[in-house]
Write a protein that holds these residues in place. Structure first.
Motif, PDB file in Angstrom:
ATOM      1  N   PHE A 348      26.225 -17.040  26.818  1.00 39.72           N
ATOM      2  CA  PHE A 348      27.513 -17.100  27.489  1.00 39.72           C
ATOM      3  C   PHE A 348      28.256 -15.802  27.217  1.00 39.72           C
ATOM      4  CE2 PHE A 348      26.305 -21.448  26.445  1.00 39.72           C
ATOM      5  CZ  PHE A 348      26.535 -22.128  27.633  1.00 39.72           C
ATOM      6  N   ALA A 349      29.322 -15.611  27.979  1.00 37.67           N
ATOM      7  CA  ALA A 349      30.202 -14.482  27.700  1.00 37.67           C
ATOM      8  C   ALA A 349      30.779 -14.639  26.299  1.00 37.67           C
ATOM      9  CB  ALA A 349      31.322 -14.428  28.741  1.00 37.67           C
ATOM     10  N   PRO A 350      31.112 -13.532  25.615  1.00 41.53           N
ATOM     11  CA  PRO A 350      31.565 -13.620  24.213  1.00 41.53           C
ATOM     12  C   PRO A 350      32.731 -14.590  24.009  1.00 41.53           C
ATOM     13  CG  PRO A 350      31.120 -11.348  24.790  1.00 41.53           C
ATOM     14  CD  PRO A 350      30.974 -12.127  26.055  1.00 41.53           C
ATOM     15  N   LEU A 351      33.745 -14.519  24.878  1.00 47.59           N
ATOM     16  CA  LEU A 351      34.892 -15.408  24.719  1.00 47.59           C
ATOM     17  C   LEU A 351      34.490 -16.863  24.920  1.00 47.59           C
ATOM     18  CD1 LEU A 351      37.879 -15.922  24.313  1.00 47.59           C
ATOM     19  CD2 LEU A 351      38.241 -15.483  26.757  1.00 47.59           C
ATOM     20  N   GLN A 352      33.695 -17.135  25.960  1.00 44.53           N
ATOM     21  CA  GLN A 352      33.271 -18.510  26.211  1.00 44.53           C
ATOM     22  C   GLN A 352      32.357 -19.009  25.105  1.00 44.53           C
ATOM     23  OE1 GLN A 352      31.119 -19.212  29.894  1.00 44.53           O
ATOM     24  NE2 GLN A 352      32.172 -21.176  30.144  1.00 44.53           N
ATOM     25  N   HIS A 353      31.532 -18.128  24.576  1.00 38.77           N
ATOM     26  CA  HIS A 353      30.656 -18.474  23.445  1.00 38.77           C
ATOM     27  C   HIS A 353      31.500 -18.985  22.267  1.00 38.77           C
ATOM     28  CE1 HIS A 353      27.073 -17.846  20.806  1.00 38.77           C
ATOM     29  NE2 HIS A 353      28.020 -17.698  19.897  1.00 38.77           N
TER      30      HIS A 353
END
Length: 708
Positions: A348-353
C-alpha cells in the motif's frame, strides 16, 4: 480403493468448473481492476486477479500439462503448472467444481467430514451470531421504488437538512428540558416504548439499504433477523454490491441506513420543538434519542462490522478491511520481533500502510473488551454451571486461540527466526519472560502491620477531675498496684457529704420511732430508704477510690503528658499515660486469604517501620488465625484511618474488612519498643510462580461460581 502412482500413468485431470458459476468485472481497488467469481448457490463472491479470471474463462477438465499447453497458446506470458495447480486448489476448496480432482469426490467428502467433526464447535460459536432469512423482498422493492424515488431527489434532501438544522438549533435552546424528558421514560413502559421504537427504526434502516441497492439495479436477495449475542437485529443482504464498479455507489448503499436514522433524528427533533406535550411529543423524543444513539454510537463505529466499517473500507478502497489490515499488522509484528525480511502480504501507499496497521491494532484492543463483555453476558444469561463453561469457551475461542495460532506459526518458522540476530534476541527476552511467569521465584509475603508491646494499658481519668498528686516519670518502671496519681472532684465531695447527711437523717428518724408500734408502717418505708442511701453512699465512695489511679500491671511508663501537674484539670477522654509491659514486642497484621497457605508458625519475618529513621526488626511468626477476621481490631491498619486494609465502618463503630482477611502475629526480636509503629511485614513464605497464583485464583473463582 485404487492408489495411483505419480510416476506412472496419465496426470490427473483438472476439476470441472460448475456451469452456474459466473465471472464478473468488479470495481477498481488499489489502482487496478478487480475481477469476481460469483457462486449463486451460496450467494458468495470471490475476488481474483485478472490472470486467474482469464484462466477460468478458458478452463477445461483435462490433464494439467495439456491445459498448460492449451492456455499458453492463448495467453501471454505462458502458463505454468504451479499457477494452474494453485487455481485448481482454489476451485475445489471453494466448492466451485462439479466434482473433485480426477472425477473423485474424496476431496468434497473430506470437507464434509471436517464440517461434521466441528459441528459442536459451530453450535457453540454460532449461538452468539446467526441469521434467519424471513423473505425475499426484490419484487416488493421494485414495485414500490417509484413511491420512494422522490426521497432521493435534491429537493427532499434540502427539506430534510433545513428541518434538521432548525430542529437541532431549537432543541439546543431547550436542552435542559430535552434531556430531562429522558427521566420520564425510566420505567417499564418507557423501556417498552424504546424497544418498539428501535424495531421500527432498524426496519427503516434496513429498507434504506435495500431501496438504495435496488436504485442502482442490484437484487436484494433476502431480508431477515440476525441474532447477535441473543439480541435480534434486522439485516439486509446487499452482497451484490460487489458487482458495482463505482465506489461512490457502494458507499451510498452502506451509508443509506445511517442516513435514514440521522434524517429521522433531525425530523423528529424538529417535531419535538413544535408539538405540545403529549404522546406525539414523547414519541418524537424517543425516536430522536434512539436514532442518534444507534446511528452515531453503533452504526458509525468502524471497529465492528456495521455500516461504519463498510464505509471506511470503501473510503480506503480496501475490501475485506479487517482481515487484510490484520494480516498486515501481523506481518509488521513478526518483522519487528524477528526481522525475517519477508515481503508484506500486500503493498500500500506509505500513509495507507500506516493507517491500516493503526486500524488493525485498534480493532484488536477494542475486540478484547467486546469479547470479555460477550463472555460476561453469556455467563449471566445461563445458570451458573453452564454460564461458567460458556464463559471459559468464549475466552478460549475469541482471546486465547488467536494467540496460540500465532505461537504455532512462530514454531513453524523457528529455523528462520533463529537465523536472524533480532529473532534470537526476541526469543531470549521471551524466554526470560516465560521464566519469570512459570518459575517459582516469589517467596516473600508482604503486608501492612503495626508493632506494639505485647500488652499495654492506657490510663484515663475516670471522670473530669483535678490533679492532686503525680507520681509519673517517663520510662520509669512500675509494679502492679503502685500509686500513679491522685485526683479530686469537688462535685463528688459535695455528693458524698449530701449522701452521708441523708443517711444520718434516716437513721435518726428510725431511732425516734423505734418504741412506738403505731408507727410500724413508716419504719418499713424508712428501712427501704436506708438501704438505698447506704448503697448510694457505697457507690460514691467506690467512685472516689477510683480517683487514686494505680498501676494495673508491671511495666514501663510511656507517653506521660508533660503538662500534667498538681492543680491541673483533666478530662476522661484524653489519655494520661501508657503502661507498657516488659518483654519482646509483637507485630500484628491482616493477610489476604489466598496468601495464607504460604506462611506458617515459625516463618522468619522482618518488620520495616514506615519511619525510615527507625531500624528494622526481625522476628518469627507466632500465630496465624485461620478464621477470617470479622472486624479490624487495629485501627491503624484500616483504610478508614489511612491503612492498607480495605474496610468500612459500621453504624456501631466497628471496622469490617471488605474481603477475607486473617490476623497474623509475629514475635519481634527486640527488648521493647517506645511507641506503636506502623510498617510492613516481610515474611519468608513458600515460593510460588505467578502462573500458579493466576491458575489458583481462576480455580477458586470457578469453584465458587459453579457452586453458587
Amino acid at each position: 480403493m485404487r492408489k495411483h502412482r505419480p510416476s506412472s500413468g496419465p496426470s490427473p485431470s483438472l476439476p470441472e468448473l460448475r456451469q452456474d458459476v459466473q465471472l464478473h468485472r468488479g470495481p477498481h481497488a488499489q489502482g487496478r481492476q478487480v475481477w469476481l467469481v460469483y457462486d449463486p448457490v451460496r450467494h458468495r463472491y470471490f475476488q481474483i486477479s485478472h490472470r486467474a479470471f482469464r484462466l477460468l474463462s478458458i478452463w477445461k477438465p483435462q490433464p494439467v500439462q495439456a491445459f498448460c499447453k492449451y492456455a499458453s497458446d492463448l495467453l501471454v506470458p505462458p502458463v505454468n503448472e504451479a499457477e494452474v495447480n494453485e487455481l485448481s486448489a482454489f476451485i475445489v476448496s471453494s466448492n466451485l467444481a462439479v466434482d473433485g480432482p480426477g472425477g473423485s469426490a474424496i476431496a468434497f467428502a473430506m470437507q464434509q467430514k471436517a464440517v461434521r467433526q466441528s459441528l459442536i464447535w459451530r453450535i457453540i460459536h454460532n449461538y452468539l451470531f446467526f441469521k434467519i432469512a424471513l423473505f425475499k423482498p426484490h419484487r416488493f422493492l421494485v414495485s414500490t421504488m417509484p413511491l420512494v424515488a422522490p426521497l432521493y431527489t435534491r429537493g427532499a434532501a434540502l427539506v430534510v437538512l433545513f428541518a434538521s438544522i432548525l430542529g437541532g438549533y431549537f432543541a439546543s435552546r431547550q436542552w435542559e428540558e430535552f434531556v430531562a424528558t429522558f427521566l420520564d421514560f425510566l420505567s417499564f413502559e418507557g423501556a417498552l416504548a424504546y424497544a418498539m421504537t428501535l424495531v421500527v427504526i432498524k426496519a427503516l434502516h434496513e429498507l434504506g439499504h435495500a431501496y438504495t441497492a435496488t436504485r442502482y439495479g442490484l437484487r436484494v436477495n433476502t431480508m431477515g433477523v440476525a441474532f447477535i449475542v441473543m439480541m435480534p437485529l434486522p439485516y439486509t443482504d446487499v452482497t451484490d454490491a460487489w458487482r458495482l464498479g463505482s465506489r461512490r455507489q457502494k458507499m451510498a448503499i452502506n451509508a443509506a441506513g445511517l442516513v435514514v436514522e440521522l434524517c429521522l433524528a433531525g425530523l423528529t427533533a424538529f417535531l419535538w420543538v413544535f408539538l405540545p406535550d403529549g404522546p406525539l411529543r414523547s414519541a418524537a423524543f424517543v425516536t430522536t434519542s434512539v436514532s442518534l444513539v444507534m446511528g452515531l454510537m453503533v452504526n458509525l463505529n468502524p471497529l465492528m462490522r456495521f455500516d461504519g466499517y463498510h464505509l471506511l473500507a470503501d473510503a480506503w478502497n480496501v475490501p475485506n478491511l479487517q482481515a487484510r489490515s490484520s494480516a498486515l499488522a501481523v506481518w509488521r509484528l513478526r518483522e519487528w520481533l524477528f526481522g525475517l525480511g519477508r515481503p508484506p502480504p500486500e503493498r500500500f501507499a506509505p500513509l495507507q500502510h500506516t493507517l491500516l496497521i493503526i486500524y488493525a491494532v485498534s480493532v484488536f484492543i477494542y475486540r478484547q473488551f467486546v469479547f470479555i463483555a460477550i463472555a460476561l453476558t453469556v455467563y449471566h444469561m445461563f445458570f451458573k454451571v453452564l454460564g461458567v463453561i460458556l464463559f471459559g469457551i468464549e475466552i478460549l475461542w475469541f482471546i486465547l486461540l488467536p494467540v496460540l495460532r500465532e505461537f504455532k506459526e512462530w514454531w513453524r518458522v523457528k529455523d528462520n527466526i533463529l537465523a536472524t540476530r533480532r529473532g534470537r534476541v526476541t526469543l531470549a527476552l521471551l524466554g526470560v519472560f516465560v521464566a519469570l511467569f512459570v518459575v517459582p521465584w516469589r517467596g516473600d509475603v508482604d503486608f501492612q502491620a503495626v508493632a506494639t508491646a505485647r500488652s499495654e494499658f492506657v490510663v484515663f481519668a475516670p471522670r473530669p477531675a483535678q490533679v492532686v498528686e503525680v507520681h509519673l516519670d517517663e520510662q520509669a518502671q512500675v509494679s502492679k498496684g503502685d500509686r500513679l496519681m491522685a485526683l479530686q472532684a469537688p462535685d463528688m465531695e459535695r455528693d458524698l457529704r449530701k449522701a452521708r447527711l441523708q443517711l444520718a437523717l434516716i437513721r435518726l428518724r428510725l431511732q425516734r420511732i423505734a418504741g412506738d408500734p403505731r408507727e410500724l408502717p413508716e419504719r418499713v418505708v424508712l428501712n427501704g430508704e436506708l438501704a438505698r442511701a447506704e448503697e448510694a453512699l457505697a457507690g460514691l465512695e467506690k467512685e472516689k477510690a477510683r480517683l487514686v489511679i494505680l498501676s494495673p500491671m508491671d511495666g514501663i511508663v510511656r507517653d506521660v503528658d508533660v503538662d500534667l501537674m498538681a492543680g491541673e484539670w483533666i478530662d476522661p477522654v484524653s489519655p494520661v499515660t501508657r503502661i507498657v509491659a516488659r518483654g519482646a514486642p509483637i507485630a500484628r497484621g491482616y493477610l489476604d486469604e489466598d496468601l495464607l497457605f504460604r506462611i506458617g508458625v515459625g516463618s522468619a519475618a522482618t518488620f520495616i517501620p514506615e519511619d525510615p529513621l527507625l531500624p528494622s526488626l526481625s522476628g518469627a511468626v507466632e500465630q496465624v488465625v485461620h478464621t477470617g477476621a470479622r472486624t479490624i481490631e487495629w485501627r491503624y491498619l484500616s483504610s478508614v484511618y489511612g491503612g492498607a486494609v480495605a474496610s468500612d465502618a459500621t453504624p456501631r463503630g466497628d471496622l469490617q474488612p471488605r474481603s477475607g482477611k486473617h490476623l497474623v502475629s509475629v514475635k519481634l526480636d527486640a527488648p521493647e519498643i517506645a511507641q506503636v509503629m506502623r510498617g510492613t511485614l516481610h515474611i519468608a513464605g513458600k515460593k510460588e510462580s505467578f502462573a500458579t497464583s493466576v491458575w489458583r485464583q481462576i480455580l477458586r473463582v470457578l469453584v465458587r461460581e459453579a457452586g453458587a
